[in-house]
Write an enzyme that holds these catalytic residues in place. Structure first.
Site, PDB file in Angstrom:
ATOM      1  N   LYS A  83       5.540 -15.654 -12.277  1.00 35.27           N
ATOM      2  CA  LYS A  83       5.709 -15.516 -10.828  1.00 35.27           C
ATOM      3  C   LYS A  83       6.814 -16.484 -10.390  1.00 35.27           C
ATOM      4  O   LYS A  83       6.751 -17.688 -10.657  1.00 35.27           O
ATOM      5  CB  LYS A  83       4.382 -15.858 -10.149  1.00 35.27           C
TER       6      LYS A  83
HETATM    7  O1  G3P Z   1      -1.088 -15.308  -3.961  1.00 33.46           O
HETATM    8  C1  G3P Z   1      -0.258 -15.110  -2.888  1.00 33.46           C
HETATM    9  C2  G3P Z   1      -0.947 -14.713  -1.596  1.00 33.46           C
HETATM   10  O2  G3P Z   1      -1.867 -13.692  -1.819  1.00 33.46           O
HETATM   11  C3  G3P Z   1      -1.457 -15.860  -0.777  1.00 33.46           C
HETATM   12  O3  G3P Z   1      -2.296 -15.453   0.268  1.00 33.46           O
HETATM   13  O4  G3P Z   1      -3.964 -15.994   1.978  1.00 33.46           O
HETATM   14  O5  G3P Z   1      -2.542 -17.828   1.044  1.00 33.46           O
HETATM   15  O6  G3P Z   1      -1.578 -16.129   2.571  1.00 33.46           O
HETATM   16  P1  G3P Z   1      -2.602 -16.398   1.527  1.00 33.46           P
END
Ligand code: G3P
Length: 218
Positions: A83
């Site tokens: 990633k």
């Molecule tokens: O892994 C990346 C993403 O899904 C993060 O989500 O909830 O931290 O905005 P969030």
């Protein structure tokens, strides 16, 4: 549509893997911090549970260091997906890793132009963050729609749209209606997908009536 789980919690991954619905896993530095685990050991353990792509994010911000970290992560297991952030160095690292046949997920995507660049760099996955766009008053799902439209115009853009930062089941349904390839779901959202009060109420009533028949099947 593929379902990934967005967590670094091994217990959650193990529990949900038994449903047979899990096609992959995504992690990020914040999730690794929350787990309190060493990234290499954690990713190795996750890769033993899930055979689909397991995203492990580099922490470096320069091309050379990204490549070095990617090589360490890639050695862990065949299904590790590197990633990388949506920066010029990230895109250059994406191109270099793809040339070696290494799977790449480009993360922190917030615009269609960024998604176009990721696809041109050969990324396997682009991760648009729908929830974080909604949080600032933008419309995360409009971005998914734009990316889908753009990618559909060109046969040579094979990058899969991996909807990230998912906050609730509506995001999942909207992503599916738009034809997104993957959603990565926090464990609580996966559990919400199956919940409906009328299902619970209906089952309770059926079980009560069944008991009153005095029958047994088999
Ligand atoms: O892994 C990346 C993403 O899904 C993060 O989500 O909830 O931290 O905005 P969030």
């Amino acid at each position: 549509m593929k379902f990934f789980i967005d967590t670094a919690d091994v217990k959650e991954i193990r529990d949900l893997s038994t449903t047979g619905l899990l096609d992959g896993v995504t992690t990020n530095p914040s999730l690794i911090k929350k787990s309190g685990r060493k990234i290499t050991e954690l990713i190795e353990e996750i890769c033993k549970i899930v055979s689909g792509p397991v995203s492990a994010e580099v922490a470096a911000t320069t091309f050379d260091k990204m490549i070095k970290e990617a090589q360490v992560l890639k050695k862990i297991a065949d299904n590790v997906t590197i990633k990388l952030p949506l920066t010029w160095d990230g895109l250059m690292a994406c191109k270099a890793l793809r040339d070696e046949g290494i799977m790449v997920n480009i993360t922190l995507c917030f615009s269609a132009s960024q998604a176009l660049l990721a696809a041109k760099s050969g990324a396997n996955f682009i991760s648009p963050f729908v929830g974080r766009l909604d949080d600032i008053g933008a419309d995360g799902m409009s971005l998914i729609s734009e990316i889908k439209q753009i990618y559909s115009n060109y046969n040579n853009l094979t990058t899969e749209i991996l909807v990230a930062s998912v906050r609730h089941p509506r995001h999942v349904i909207e992503a599916a209606k738009l034809g997104a390839d993957v959603v990565t779901l926090p464990p609580n959202v996966i559990k919400q997908l199956i919940t409906h009060p009328l299902t619970d109420k209906g089952l309770d009533a059926f079980l009560k009536d069944w008991k009153e028949t005095g029958q047994e099947i088999g």
